[in-house]
Structures are given as structure tokens and as C-alpha cells.
Design an enzyme around this catalytic site. Structure first.
Site, PDB file in Angstrom:
ATOM      1  N   GLU A  75     -41.057   1.488   3.624  1.00 51.37           N
ATOM      2  CA  GLU A  75     -40.321   0.663   2.651  1.00 51.37           C
ATOM      3  C   GLU A  75     -40.617   1.124   1.226  1.00 51.37           C
ATOM      4  O   GLU A  75     -39.726   1.249   0.385  1.00 51.37           O
ATOM      5  CB  GLU A  75     -40.715  -0.816   2.783  1.00 51.37           C
ATOM      6  CG  GLU A  75     -40.413  -1.436   4.132  1.00 51.37           C
ATOM      7  CD  GLU A  75     -41.561  -1.335   5.122  1.00 51.37           C
ATOM      8  OE1 GLU A  75     -42.202  -0.262   5.191  1.00 51.37           O
ATOM      9  OE2 GLU A  75     -41.805  -2.317   5.836  1.00 51.37           O
ATOM     10  N   CYS A 112     -45.424  -4.967   5.539  1.00 54.85           N
ATOM     11  CA  CYS A 112     -46.788  -5.378   5.170  1.00 54.85           C
ATOM     12  C   CYS A 112     -46.766  -6.089   3.811  1.00 54.85           C
ATOM     13  O   CYS A 112     -45.765  -6.063   3.085  1.00 54.85           O
ATOM     14  CB  CYS A 112     -47.713  -4.161   5.134  1.00 54.85           C
ATOM     15  SG  CYS A 112     -47.506  -3.132   3.668  1.00 54.85           S
TER      16      CYS A 112
HETATM   17  N1  THU Z   1     -46.083   0.934   8.074  1.00 49.20           N
HETATM   18  C1  THU Z   1     -44.909   0.986   7.392  1.00 49.20           C
HETATM   19  O1  THU Z   1     -44.327   2.071   7.191  1.00 49.20           O
HETATM   20  N2  THU Z   1     -44.390  -0.171   6.938  1.00 49.20           N
HETATM   21  C2  THU Z   1     -44.982  -1.398   7.073  1.00 49.20           C
HETATM   22  O2  THU Z   1     -44.530  -2.362   6.486  1.00 49.20           O
HETATM   23  C3  THU Z   1     -46.139  -1.538   7.951  1.00 49.20           C
HETATM   24  C4  THU Z   1     -46.805  -0.280   8.349  1.00 49.20           C
HETATM   25  C5  THU Z   1     -46.679   2.205   8.519  1.00 49.20           C
HETATM   26  C6  THU Z   1     -47.941   2.573   7.803  1.00 49.20           C
HETATM   27  C7  THU Z   1     -48.590   3.491   8.797  1.00 49.20           C
HETATM   28  O3  THU Z   1     -48.081   4.794   8.593  1.00 49.20           O
HETATM   29  C8  THU Z   1     -48.106   2.982  10.151  1.00 49.20           C
HETATM   30  O4  THU Z   1     -47.009   2.131   9.885  1.00 49.20           O
HETATM   31  C9  THU Z   1     -49.157   2.208  10.905  1.00 49.20           C
HETATM   32  O5  THU Z   1     -49.690   1.196  10.137  1.00 49.20           O
END
Ligand code: THU
Length: 160
Positions: A75, A112
């Protein structure tokens, strides 16, 4: 007596067939973007797509790093790149999906906290809500009317 604030949010829970053509295209691009993820450590591939005011789409994917905290979520990759390339373009929709590398099934993609904060910044900047479409359980989708619904009691520039 202490008063109480009740916070209510409403989220649409939708099947693919209930998405508009533009929403389907944005989710399709988010799925394609997940294939571009650089995620050799988690093997969790996340794709994000932004529908812009001129109808075009912009994508991002998670970018990991051997020094784990140096990586970035899909994001924020999409939002920061958009803001760098097209700083004055408004966002009409943000779509997010995820899958594990060896699996075809798309998984619930809940942004997140740090991504919600960044999403909130750009929503505030453009002074127009950014609807958010998230992959949800069982092949369904959650549609939030605005980032504010994903981050109530948010900190923004009004608080500085
Ligand atoms: N991740 C995202 O790309 N977006 C989120 O909102 C949550 C987590 C990614 C970060 C990391 O590369 C992988 O997911 C595992 O946490």
C-alpha cells in the site's frame, strides 16, 4: 458519570459480481501487482492498486529487504510512488489483495497500522474520501467508504 463515544462504521461485504467494472479492474490490477512483489523472506505477496481521478490505475507491491524493517508494504509502495510521480492526482479507490507464493487463493488483506496512517495522510491531503476495497475471507470483498473508517481517532495535521 463518564460519557461514552460510540464509533460506528459500516462495511459493504461484496461478491465479485457486485463490484463495479472499475472496482473489478482495480482488484484485478492488485492481483497482478501481487505477482510483482519482492517478498523472498515472507513469501507473502501483497498487491495494491489505485484508481485515479482520470480513470487510470497505478500499482504497488510489497518490497522486502534482508534488513527486515527496511522493506515496505504494498500500500505504501503504491501511495508513495504515486505521490512522487503524480503529486496532484486524486485517488478514487484503493484496492488491496494478498496471497502466499505457492498458493492461488487470495487471502484477506487487512492493511497494517502504518499503511492506514499513510492512507489517512493522502485522504486528508486530497480532501476527498478514498474508498478502500480489501480482499476478504471466502473470496469476498470489504468496501470501506473512506480511510477514516479504517482508522478512527486518527492523528493528522490538524493535531499539530
Ligand atoms: N504487508 C503488506 O504489503 N501490506 C500490509 O498491509 C501488511 C503486510 C507485507 C509486508 C511484508 O512484506 C509481508 O506483507 C509480510 O508481513
Amino acid at each position: 458519570m463518564a460519557s461514552e463515544l460510540k464509533v460506528q462504521i459500516s462495511v459493504d461485504v461484496l461478491e465479485t459480481s457486485e463490484l463495479s467494472a472499475q472496482e473489478q479492474q482495480a482488484m484485478q490490477l492488485a492481483q497482478d501487482a501481487a505477482n510483482d512483489a519482492y517478498a523472498p523472506y515472507s513469501n507473502f505477496l501483497v498487491g495494491a492498486a489505485l484508481l485515479l481521478e482520470d480513470g487510470t490505475l497505478f500499482k504497488g507491491s510489497n518490497q522486502e529487504n534482508a534488513a527486515y524493517p527496511s522493506g515496505l508494504c504494498a500500500e505504501r509502495t503504491a501511495l508513495f510512488a504515486l505521490s512522487a510521480y503524480h503529486p496532484h492526482t486524486k485517488i478514487k479507490l484503493l484496492a488491496v489483495t494478498a496471497r502466499r507464493r505457492q498458493e492461488q487463493e487470495y487471502l484477506p488483506a487487512m492493511p497494517c497500522g502504518a499503511c492506514r496512517q499513510v492512507m489517512a495522510e493522502y485522504e486528508h491531503k486530497q480532501q476527498e474520501p478514498i474508498p478502500v476495497l480489501l480482499q476478504a475471507p471466502d473470496g469476498k470483498f470489504y468496501r470501506f467508504k473512506a480511510v477514516a473508517d479504517l482508522l478512527p481517532f486518527q492523528f493528522n495535521k490538524e493535531h499539530l
